[in-house]
Design a protein around this motif. Structure first.
Motif, PDB file in Angstrom:
ATOM      1  N   LEU A  32       0.838  -1.200   0.000  1.00 19.46           N
ATOM      2  CA  LEU A  32       0.000   0.000   0.000  1.00 19.46           C
ATOM      3  C   LEU A  32       0.877   1.256   0.000  1.00 19.46           C
ATOM      4  CD1 LEU A  32      -2.754  -0.944   2.637  1.00 19.46           C
ATOM      5  CD2 LEU A  32      -2.980  -0.968   0.171  1.00 19.46           C
ATOM      6  N   LEU A  33       1.954   1.213   0.810  1.00 25.88           N
ATOM      7  CA  LEU A  33       2.854   2.373   0.885  1.00 25.88           C
ATOM      8  C   LEU A  33       3.506   2.643  -0.460  1.00 25.88           C
ATOM      9  CD1 LEU A  33       4.926   2.319   4.202  1.00 25.88           C
ATOM     10  CD2 LEU A  33       3.146   3.907   3.497  1.00 25.88           C
ATOM     11  N   THR A  34       4.015   1.558  -1.085  1.00 23.89           N
ATOM     12  CA  THR A  34       4.725   1.737  -2.356  1.00 23.89           C
ATOM     13  C   THR A  34       3.776   2.155  -3.483  1.00 23.89           C
ATOM     14  OG1 THR A  34       4.536  -0.628  -2.736  1.00 23.89           O
ATOM     15  CG2 THR A  34       6.627   0.141  -1.849  1.00 23.89           C
ATOM     16  N   GLY A  35       2.498   1.793  -3.321  1.00 21.57           N
ATOM     17  CA  GLY A  35       1.533   2.135  -4.385  1.00 21.57           C
ATOM     18  C   GLY A  35       0.833   3.461  -4.172  1.00 21.57           C
ATOM     19  N   CYS A  36       1.107   4.122  -3.042  1.00 20.40           N
ATOM     20  CA  CYS A  36       0.404   5.368  -2.709  1.00 20.40           C
ATOM     21  C   CYS A  36       0.592   6.452  -3.771  1.00 20.40           C
ATOM     22  CB  CYS A  36       0.871   5.911  -1.362  1.00 20.40           C
ATOM     23  SG  CYS A  36      -0.131   5.284  -0.018  1.00 20.40           S
ATOM     24  N   LEU A  37       1.782   6.476  -4.368  1.00 20.61           N
ATOM     25  CA  LEU A  37       2.100   7.523  -5.343  1.00 20.61           C
ATOM     26  C   LEU A  37       1.117   7.492  -6.511  1.00 20.61           C
ATOM     27  CD1 LEU A  37       4.334   9.689  -5.532  1.00 20.61           C
ATOM     28  CD2 LEU A  37       5.514   8.174  -7.117  1.00 20.61           C
ATOM     29  N   TYR A  38       0.788   6.257  -6.947  1.00 21.66           N
ATOM     30  CA  TYR A  38      -0.155   6.086  -8.061  1.00 21.66           C
ATOM     31  C   TYR A  38      -1.494   6.735  -7.717  1.00 21.66           C
ATOM     32  CZ  TYR A  38      -3.545   3.602 -11.029  1.00 21.66           C
ATOM     33  OH  TYR A  38      -4.569   3.292 -11.888  1.00 21.66           O
ATOM     34  N   SER A  39      -1.977   6.465  -6.485  1.00 22.35           N
ATOM     35  CA  SER A  39      -3.287   6.996  -6.092  1.00 22.35           C
ATOM     36  C   SER A  39      -3.242   8.505  -5.895  1.00 22.35           C
ATOM     37  CB  SER A  39      -3.755   6.330  -4.795  1.00 22.35           C
ATOM     38  OG  SER A  39      -3.990   4.980  -5.039  1.00 22.35           O
ATOM     39  N   LEU A  45      -9.962   9.605  -7.387  1.00 20.54           N
ATOM     40  CA  LEU A  45     -10.297   8.287  -6.813  1.00 20.54           C
ATOM     41  C   LEU A  45     -10.399   8.402  -5.290  1.00 20.54           C
ATOM     42  CD1 LEU A  45      -7.922   5.903  -8.825  1.00 20.54           C
ATOM     43  CD2 LEU A  45     -10.364   6.204  -9.140  1.00 20.54           C
ATOM     44  N   ILE A  46      -9.474   9.169  -4.698  1.00 20.41           N
ATOM     45  CA  ILE A  46      -9.467   9.330  -3.234  1.00 20.41           C
ATOM     46  C   ILE A  46     -10.666  10.179  -2.804  1.00 20.41           C
ATOM     47  CG2 ILE A  46      -8.154  10.199  -1.250  1.00 20.41           C
ATOM     48  CD1 ILE A  46      -5.614   9.673  -2.904  1.00 20.41           C
ATOM     49  N   ILE A  47     -10.959  11.234  -3.570  1.00 25.92           N
ATOM     50  CA  ILE A  47     -12.097  12.113  -3.220  1.00 25.92           C
ATOM     51  C   ILE A  47     -13.394  11.302  -3.210  1.00 25.92           C
ATOM     52  CG2 ILE A  47     -13.490  14.080  -4.044  1.00 25.92           C
ATOM     53  CD1 ILE A  47     -10.776  15.254  -5.090  1.00 25.92           C
ATOM     54  N   LYS A  48     -13.539  10.423  -4.205  1.00 21.88           N
ATOM     55  CA  LYS A  48     -14.749   9.585  -4.281  1.00 21.88           C
ATOM     56  C   LYS A  48     -14.872   8.702  -3.031  1.00 21.88           C
ATOM     57  CE  LYS A  48     -16.656   5.851  -7.014  1.00 21.88           C
ATOM     58  NZ  LYS A  48     -16.236   4.725  -7.823  1.00 21.88           N
ATOM     59  N   GLU A  49     -13.748   8.133  -2.631  1.00 16.71           N
ATOM     60  CA  GLU A  49     -13.772   7.251  -1.457  1.00 16.71           C
ATOM     61  C   GLU A  49     -13.982   8.041  -0.162  1.00 16.71           C
ATOM     62  OE1 GLU A  49     -14.025   4.092  -1.519  1.00 16.71           O
ATOM     63  OE2 GLU A  49     -13.697   3.920  -3.666  1.00 16.71           O
ATOM     64  N   VAL A  50     -13.401   9.253  -0.094  1.00 16.57           N
ATOM     65  CA  VAL A  50     -13.615  10.086   1.100  1.00 16.57           C
ATOM     66  C   VAL A  50     -15.102  10.426   1.210  1.00 16.57           C
ATOM     67  CG1 VAL A  50     -13.165  12.362   2.136  1.00 16.57           C
ATOM     68  CG2 VAL A  50     -11.276  11.036   1.216  1.00 16.57           C
ATOM     69  N   TYR A  51     -15.738  10.623   0.068  1.00 18.39           N
ATOM     70  CA  TYR A  51     -17.184  10.894   0.084  1.00 18.39           C
ATOM     71  C   TYR A  51     -17.934   9.698   0.683  1.00 18.39           C
ATOM     72  CZ  TYR A  51     -21.958  11.565  -1.455  1.00 18.39           C
ATOM     73  OH  TYR A  51     -23.327  11.678  -1.467  1.00 18.39           O
ATOM     74  N   PHE A  52     -17.620   8.496   0.190  1.00 15.35           N
ATOM     75  CA  PHE A  52     -18.339   7.301   0.668  1.00 15.35           C
ATOM     76  C   PHE A  52     -18.046   6.992   2.132  1.00 15.35           C
ATOM     77  CE2 PHE A  52     -18.733   6.187  -3.921  1.00 15.35           C
ATOM     78  CZ  PHE A  52     -20.120   6.125  -3.939  1.00 15.35           C
ATOM     79  N   SER A  53     -16.765   7.074   2.503  1.00  8.53           N
ATOM     80  CA  SER A  53     -16.447   6.678   3.877  1.00  8.53           C
ATOM     81  C   SER A  53     -16.575   7.836   4.864  1.00  8.53           C
ATOM     82  CB  SER A  53     -15.032   6.093   3.946  1.00  8.53           C
ATOM     83  OG  SER A  53     -14.096   7.054   3.556  1.00  8.53           O
TER      84      SER A  53
END
Lengths: 260, 266
Positions: A32-39, A45-53
């Motif tokens: 997850l740490l190494t893939g964070c840069l992609y996200s 994608l993060i904004i959408k998830e922040v909305y849901f959670s």
């Protein structure tokens, strides 16, 4: 001989399972740490998830905070009255919420409302081959689906905790000032005098950050580990809530020992 | 000389110790041709597609795709290969939280820098190709099983891959949709020189479009050849499968496993 072997297996199984789980969790965390840069390159994608959670959890957090604050106000008033120090009710409500109840209860509520949802969504995507489909399309499902959820939890929990604390203090104010007729000036001035920005407010939010991290990690891990059946997804969501609650309480003890 | 896009050499695969799912598989898929893999349920056909797409690794033997041995290359290289292939899943595997357009556009958005307008045009073309014009805004839960599979097909061909893997593309389709899909597979193969691997049970349609066929039973290849050769084969198992006869060398029963014997002995 077989009975002895089975006995040793029965005793050893929970320990070996725990070690395997910790190992897998660590590997996932590293991934997850190494893939964070992609996200982070794809904030939508993060904004959408922040909305849901996060955004969709606002109501439950605000209402829960309000009631917890009211209960603190009532219980605090009754206890403090015996010692003739009802004037410090504002401090009691604020410190209890900012240091302990806010971060802990908010994290547990987040695990129940949003963490279980993350687990169920990832588990169902796995069961219906959606993660496989993504993978075959040369899109890493961990980076595309899991990491945005993980980051959203880390962002949402401290913000929700701040809301929980605010609503809790207002609930305590409602009970103390509006219902029990405590002086409003005393309520706020006592609180202002005893609450320290760094020691209480910031430390409380740092706790929330850690809780957001651990709850999100458990939620996505359980989703990825869920058996691809209805029963498997159901069991994984249950495990998310139970493991998150235990992890938050244990971590709270450790953080409190270091912080205060 | 014939160029092979996929080569499986002396391949063995099993999910568990007590049952070998694929035994000594040797299979070549020629470039630009439609190759069908047929056989009874549980004979290992879908597993072959999973091996070719790099989702699982063989216990023994080689899986070569575009001349790359999948067991010897990195994840990044496998991803590069996957960008050149499309896979139609048995149950569609549509993303349930986004609509039909977004599903079909997914690989285009992930792997190209095309404008939104152009992507919308491509999506419309692909949906038209599978006969689903006008379904753009529907969610996957509003589609029938057959429609969902056709949307999945549109998504799989969105990037016009060089190699298409079809897992039961004809299941659950009405006769008209079935023929449309079969013709689309043939058209993609002839016009784009696309290589196709077709895992299916539908003998009549497959005989009409396939260039070469493999027959599998109990994890082994029992026959291979052109559709004409298969039609004329004297292999009793193949004849039984083609004619749908209940009795014969093909076992309807699931192969007995050691664990099953242990279960009976308990």
């Amino acid at each position: 001989m077989r009975h002895i072997t089975n006995f040793i297996k029965t005793i050893g199984h929970p320990f070996s399972s725990l070690i395997i789980m910790l190992g897998e969790c660590t590997r996932l965390f590293w991934y997850l740490l190494t893939g964070c840069l992609y996200s982070l390159k794809r904030p939508q994608l993060i904004i959408k998830e922040v909305y849901f959670s996060g955004v969709l959890s606002l109501l439950i957090i605000a209402v829960s905070g309000w009631f917890v604050g009211m209960v603190l106000g009532l219980q605090g008033y009754n206890t403090l009255q015996r010692f003739g120090s009802v004037s410090v009710l504002g401090s009691l409500v604020a410190l209890s919420l900012l240091r302990e109840l806010g971060p802990v209860l908010c994290a547990i509520l987040f695990a129940s409302r949003a963490g279980s949802g993350m687990t169920a969504e990832i588990g169902l995507m796995k069961a219906t081959e959606q993660l496989d489909a993504m993978s075959v399309m040369a899109v890493d499902p961990i980076k595309r689906v899991v990491i945005p959820k993980f980051i959203s939890g880390i962002i949402a929990v401290p913000l929700l905790t701040a809301l929980f604390d605010t609503c809790g203090i207002l609930g305590g104010h409602f009970v103390g000032v509006n219902m029990l007729k405590l002086d409003q000036g005393t309520f706020w001035s006592q609180m202002q005098g005893s609450v320290d920005l760094h020691n209480d407010v910031i430390n409380g939010l740092i706790k929330a950050l850690f809780f957001g991290f651990i709850v999100s990690l458990i939620s996505v891990y359980q989703g990825l580990q869920a058996k691809p059946t209805a029963e498997g997804v159901s069991a994984a969501t249950t495990r998310t809530v139970v493991h998150s609650a235990l992890a938050v309480l244990a971590l709270d003890f450790i953080l409190t020992a270091f912080m205060f | 000389m014939q160029q092979n896009v996929v080569e499986l050499e002396n391949l063995n695969f099993s999910y568990s110790e007590d049952r070998l799912l694929l035994k000594n598989i040797n299979l070549n898929i020629a470039k630009g041709k439609i190759t069908a893999i047929m056989g009874g349920s549980g004979s290992g056909k879908t597993t072959i597609l999973r091996l070719i797409s790099g989702q699982i690794k063989p216990n023994q033997g080689k899986v070569k795709v575009f001349e790359n041995d999948l067991s010897k290359i990195s994840i990044k290289q496998i991803h590069d290969i996957r960008k050149r292939l499309g896979l139609l899943f048995q149950f569609g595997a549509l993303f349930t939280d986004i609509n039909v357009t977004q599903n079909v556009a997914f690989p285009l958005l992930e792997h190209t820098n095309l404008s939104k307008k152009l992507i919308n045009k491509i999506v419309a073309m692909k949906l038209e190709a599978v006969g689903l014009t006008g379904t753009q805004n529907l969610m996957p839960n509003q589609l029938s099983g057959g429609m969902a599979r056709r949307v999945a097909l549109a998504r799989a061909i969105a990037l016009d891959p060089e190699l298409m893997l079809y897992d039961e593309p004809f299941t659950g389709l009405d006769p008209i949709s079935l023929n449309t899909t079969a013709m689309l597979i043939k058209k993609l193969s002839t016009s784009l020189n696309q290589t196709a691997i077709l895992v299916t049970h539908d003998i009549a349609v497959t005989m009409g479009i396939a260039d070469y066929m493999y027959f599998m039973a109990n994890g082994e290849i029992i026959a291979e050849g052109t559709p004409q050769q298969i039609k004329e084969t004297s292999n009793p198992a193949v004849r039984q499968f083609i004619n749908g006869e209940i009795t014969g060398p093909f076992q309807y029963k699931y192969a007995t496993k050691n664990s099953y014997q242990q279960y009976l002995e308990q």
